[in-house]
Design a protein around this motif. Structure first.
Motif, PDB file in Angstrom:
ATOM      1  N   ASP A   1       0.845  -1.189   0.000  1.00  0.00           N
ATOM      2  CA  ASP A   1       0.000   0.000   0.000  1.00  0.00           C
ATOM      3  C   ASP A   1       0.887   1.247   0.000  1.00  0.00           C
ATOM      4  N   ASP A   2       0.887   1.963  -1.138  1.00  0.00           N
ATOM      5  CA  ASP A   2       1.595   3.234  -1.283  1.00  0.00           C
ATOM      6  C   ASP A   2       3.071   3.114  -0.874  1.00  0.00           C
ATOM      7  N   VAL A   3       3.731   2.085  -1.388  1.00  0.00           N
ATOM      8  CA  VAL A   3       5.119   1.789  -1.007  1.00  0.00           C
ATOM      9  C   VAL A   3       6.102   2.616  -1.829  1.00  0.00           C
ATOM     10  N   ASN A   4       7.086   3.195  -1.140  1.00  0.00           N
ATOM     11  CA  ASN A   4       8.179   3.938  -1.776  1.00  0.00           C
ATOM     12  C   ASN A   4       9.520   3.402  -1.291  1.00  0.00           C
ATOM     13  N   PHE A   5      10.500   3.449  -2.184  1.00  0.00           N
ATOM     14  CA  PHE A   5      11.857   3.025  -1.818  1.00  0.00           C
ATOM     15  C   PHE A   5      12.864   3.897  -2.562  1.00  0.00           C
ATOM     16  N   TYR A   6      13.895   4.342  -1.819  1.00  0.00           N
ATOM     17  CA  TYR A   6      14.953   5.182  -2.369  1.00  0.00           C
ATOM     18  C   TYR A   6      16.299   4.501  -2.193  1.00  0.00           C
ATOM     19  N   TYR A   7      17.171   4.660  -3.176  1.00  0.00           N
ATOM     20  CA  TYR A   7      18.597   4.381  -2.976  1.00  0.00           C
ATOM     21  C   TYR A   7      19.270   5.681  -2.526  1.00  0.00           C
TER      22      TYR A   7
ATOM     23  N   SER B   1      20.629  11.979   0.206  1.00  0.00           N
ATOM     24  CA  SER B   1      21.976  12.362  -0.234  1.00  0.00           C
ATOM     25  C   SER B   1      21.868  12.974  -1.630  1.00  0.00           C
ATOM     26  N   ILE B   2      22.972  13.520  -2.120  1.00  0.00           N
ATOM     27  CA  ILE B   2      22.945  14.109  -3.465  1.00  0.00           C
ATOM     28  C   ILE B   2      22.770  13.038  -4.537  1.00  0.00           C
ATOM     29  N   TYR B   3      22.973  11.765  -4.157  1.00  0.00           N
ATOM     30  CA  TYR B   3      22.827  10.659  -5.118  1.00  0.00           C
ATOM     31  C   TYR B   3      21.482   9.959  -4.973  1.00  0.00           C
ATOM     32  N   GLU B   4      20.544  10.588  -4.267  1.00  0.00           N
ATOM     33  CA  GLU B   4      19.242   9.948  -4.027  1.00  0.00           C
ATOM     34  C   GLU B   4      18.551   9.555  -5.332  1.00  0.00           C
ATOM     35  N   GLU B   5      18.022   8.320  -5.337  1.00  0.00           N
ATOM     36  CA  GLU B   5      17.283   7.822  -6.509  1.00  0.00           C
ATOM     37  C   GLU B   5      15.979   7.201  -6.021  1.00  0.00           C
ATOM     38  N   HIS B   6      14.872   7.708  -6.518  1.00  0.00           N
ATOM     39  CA  HIS B   6      13.546   7.212  -6.137  1.00  0.00           C
ATOM     40  C   HIS B   6      13.214   6.027  -7.047  1.00  0.00           C
TER      41      HIS B   6
ATOM     42  N   SER C   1      13.774  -5.144 -10.321  1.00  0.00           N
ATOM     43  CA  SER C   1      14.595  -5.815  -9.311  1.00  0.00           C
ATOM     44  C   SER C   1      14.485  -5.114  -7.959  1.00  0.00           C
ATOM     45  N   SER C   2      14.386  -3.791  -7.979  1.00  0.00           N
ATOM     46  CA  SER C   2      14.227  -3.050  -6.719  1.00  0.00           C
ATOM     47  C   SER C   2      12.945  -3.477  -6.011  1.00  0.00           C
ATOM     48  N   LEU C   3      11.869  -3.667  -6.792  1.00  0.00           N
ATOM     49  CA  LEU C   3      10.580  -4.056  -6.212  1.00  0.00           C
ATOM     50  C   LEU C   3      10.647  -5.452  -5.606  1.00  0.00           C
ATOM     51  N   VAL C   4      11.149  -6.423  -6.364  1.00  0.00           N
ATOM     52  CA  VAL C   4      11.132  -7.802  -5.841  1.00  0.00           C
ATOM     53  C   VAL C   4      12.062  -7.955  -4.644  1.00  0.00           C
ATOM     54  N   GLN C   5      13.094  -7.135  -4.556  1.00  0.00           N
ATOM     55  CA  GLN C   5      13.983  -7.210  -3.395  1.00  0.00           C
ATOM     56  C   GLN C   5      13.345  -6.578  -2.157  1.00  0.00           C
ATOM     57  N   LEU C   6      12.305  -5.772  -2.348  1.00  0.00           N
ATOM     58  CA  LEU C   6      11.504  -5.321  -1.207  1.00  0.00           C
ATOM     59  C   LEU C   6      10.690  -6.478  -0.633  1.00  0.00           C
ATOM     60  N   LEU C   7      10.271  -7.389  -1.518  1.00  0.00           N
ATOM     61  CA  LEU C   7       9.339  -8.436  -1.095  1.00  0.00           C
ATOM     62  C   LEU C   7       9.967  -9.429  -0.136  1.00  0.00           C
ATOM     63  N   ASN C   8      11.316  -9.542  -0.115  1.00  0.00           N
ATOM     64  CA  ASN C   8      11.917 -10.423   0.898  1.00  0.00           C
ATOM     65  C   ASN C   8      12.907  -9.688   1.800  1.00  0.00           C
ATOM     66  N   GLY C   9      12.817  -8.346   1.797  1.00  0.00           N
ATOM     67  CA  GLY C   9      13.574  -7.578   2.776  1.00  0.00           C
ATOM     68  C   GLY C   9      15.017  -7.313   2.435  1.00  0.00           C
ATOM     69  N   LEU C  10      15.450  -7.652   1.222  1.00  0.00           N
ATOM     70  CA  LEU C  10      16.808  -7.259   0.825  1.00  0.00           C
ATOM     71  C   LEU C  10      16.875  -5.743   0.691  1.00  0.00           C
ATOM     72  N   ASN C  11      15.786  -5.153   0.162  1.00  0.00           N
ATOM     73  CA  ASN C  11      15.559  -3.710   0.270  1.00  0.00           C
ATOM     74  C   ASN C  11      14.472  -3.487   1.316  1.00  0.00           C
TER      75      ASN C  11
END
Length: 580
Positions: free
Chosen positions: A304-310, A314-319, A345-355
């Motif tokens: 639900d309304d999930v966001n993730f940044y690298y 920081s100045i290198y922030e990536e949404h 890949s960013s999304l699926v790595q959220l699904l098992n907590g790597l992200n």
């Protein structure tokens, strides 16, 4: 212009080992476009490295314009004549700015600075990347990176360019970009040697060489090679989709000669046959019976309304993942597609907590991010098989490699043998044959299956596969996809597959989640997603050939073919029913 002659060449990586190349004789003529096909382990990449002296023959000679690659003093000249573009552009790009990367080769050849500047501009112009001259390579898409790698080779002014599976890691638009560049270079007189597993790419060539066990089995025009359907299948290869369709229909007199065929010609030929009023006497099934997936099961996963940044704040922030919401039911098979860099890949790595999510909420089984999240428990429930999973293999034997995960989650040693054997059987490998073998002695397809078995052995309730069939020959690819589907059906696991191959998605999935720029664009059934071709094209994707053909025939007004058929033989049956 240059010519390469291979004379009685054999090659082994170490003395005493079996030859990878066996007494090979082959000539590549100037200006040719040659495609090289073969199953995993047939010797294609080894041959490529022989052509410019990265490998040196154990026996025999490789001559480039008469220069022998065994002559160390001539290697500099040889490598100036024969450029090489590898599968992964990230392994070939070394500078922080595009222009510096392209300048690297000419600088090492001793080219004058003023000439280097000219070569940089010319090379970028040829691959249509001039506006990226000041860009950092890591900010480019996969297709753009590969074109920069090609420009770097062009700046050294080779007469021949060897491409070793240059599109295998690219999305459809990236693949198109690279293939258009290759055709353009060949039209300008540069000889092209293209190693590929994509049979459609081989159709672009003047000549196709098919290898098996380090030897040449076929060497002819694409037309003649693709007339050898039974032999190709024995060599773990398949016909291109368009040729497969043509061959199926030729048997019933719809077509005559296999010559320069394309989608438009196939479409016109079928419509003309229908309009002629001819009937064909062909066996067919009375429609394909499809069972509907039970949609009454409970949600196993909710975002639900999930966001993730690298590099947040920081100045290198990536949404990377933006306001994503969706639910998945227990037992579903979900495909995830999108262009390179879309956030798959960013999304699926959220699904098992790597992200770990930065905002929004996620529930997976009984794991919730708004409670005190137990990520160790989550990772036991959600298994991920990464792209090129064979790189995860590290143990002495197959059994030890598969045992690593189960032992680390507490499986007892008494039960371990059964767990290993069951995992091997799940991926269609005989435990008696494979348990004690080194994983590094296996073929590409077998390594892939062992790596997947290592994840299956941990018995996750949700299985995520990231490009599980990339880089495999057609038959190995089908074997991997077949056992994934079989395991999904037999165990009722919820399964996700990330893929660039639209045919894989059609073959396996119940629903498809389409991503672009970190956002969900479409999430629907395969049939409904593929109807949205305009939207898919806008974000760098496409649909399978069979879908394009179905649309063209139905739009003609003469046919009413089921839009949900993606298997070519099933589709042929449906068409034969209409033509009969």
């Amino acid at each position: 212009m240059s010519k390469i002659e291979i004379k009685n060449v054999s090659f082994a990586y170490d003395e005493g080992e079996d030859n990878i190349i066996n007494n090979l004789n082959l000539t590549f003529n100037e200006g040719e476009f040659v495609a090289i096909l073969g199953h995993n382990g047939s010797g294609k990449s080894t041959l490529a490295k022989l052509l410019n002296g990265l490998n040196l023959p154990s026996q025999g000679d490789v001559l480039v314009d008469g220069l022998n690659t065994k002559d160390i003093e001539k290697l500099f000249d040889i490598r100036s004549k024969v450029g090489m573009v590898f599968q992964n552009p990230d392994n070939q790009l070394i500078a922080t700015i595009v222009e510096d990367d392209i300048a690297f080769g000419p600088e090492n050849l001793g080219v004058e600075p003023s000439e280097i500047r000219t070569r940089i501009n010319n090379s970028l112009s040829i691959v249509n990347m001039s506006k990226y001259i000041k860009k950092p390579p890591h900010q480019l898409s996969g297709g753009q990176k590969q074109r920069i790698a090609i420009a770097g080779i062009l700046a050294m002014k080779p007469n021949i360019i060897v491409f070793d599976e240059p599109t295998s890691m690219l999305d459809p638009i990236g693949r198109r970009e690279v293939l258009e560049t290759i055709k353009k270079l060949n039209s300008q007189g540069i000889s092209i040697i293209l190693i590929t597993h994509y049979m459609e790419e081989a159709m672009l060539a003047d000549r196709v060489v098919v290898m098996k066990s380090g030897s040449v089995v076929l060497d002819d025009s694409p037309k003649e090679v693709f007339n050898s359907k039974e032999l190709l299948e024995k060599l773990s290869l398949k016909l291109p989709d368009i040729v497969h369709i043509f061959t199926n229909l030729k048997k019933y007199g719809v077509f005559n000669d296999l010559n320069n065929i394309n989608l438009d010609k196939i479409t016109k030929g079928i419509i003309d046959f229908k309009k002629s009023g001819k009937k064909i006497d062909a066996p067919y099934n009375d429609g394909i019976c499809k069972s509907e997936k039970d949609n009454t099961s409970q949600n196993i996963l909710e975002l639900d309304d999930v966001n993730f940044y690298y590099n947040k704040d920081s100045i290198y922030e990536e949404h990377a993942v933006k306001n994503i919401s969706f639910t998945v039911k227990k037992g579903e098979f979900i495909g995830i597609i999108g262009h390179t860099g879309s956030g798959k890949s960013s999304l699926v790595q959220l699904l098992n907590g790597l992200n770990k999510i930065d905002s929004g909420t996620m529930r997976v089984l009984d794991f919730k991010t708004n409670d005190k999240p137990d990520y160790t428990k989550l990772r036991r429930s959600v298994g991920i098989v990464f792209q090129n999973p064979e790189y995860q293999l590290f143990e002495e034997t197959v059994a030890k490699d598969i045992a690593f995960g189960p032992l680390n989650i507490g499986v007892s040693k008494e039960n371990l043998d059964n767990v290993i054997d069951d995992a091997l059987k799940a991926v269609d490998l005989d435990p008696l044959k494979y348990r004690d073998v080194s994983p590094f002695e296996l073929s590409g397809g077998e390594k892939r299956r062992v790596a997947i078995a290592g994840v299956i052995a941990m018995n996750p309730e949700i299985l995520i596969l990231d490009e599980p069939a990339s880089g495999l020959d057609p038959v190995s690819r089908d074997e991997v996809l077949d056992f994934i589907k079989k395991d999904h059906i037999s165990k009722g696991k919820t399964t996700f597959i990330v893929s660039h191959d639209m045919r894989e998605i059609a073959r396996l999935c119940d629903r498809v989640l389409v991503l672009s720029d970190g956002k969900i664009v479409i999430f629907d059934t395969v049939k409904n997603v593929y109807k949205n071709r305009k939207k898919l094209l806008e974000i760098g994707l496409d649909v399978p050939t069979i879908t394009l053909l179905t649309d063209a025939l139905n739009n003609s007004g003469y046919f009413n073919i089921d839009e949900g058929i993606y298997d070519i033989d099933e589709w042929t049956n449906e068409l034969l029913r209409e033509l009969s």
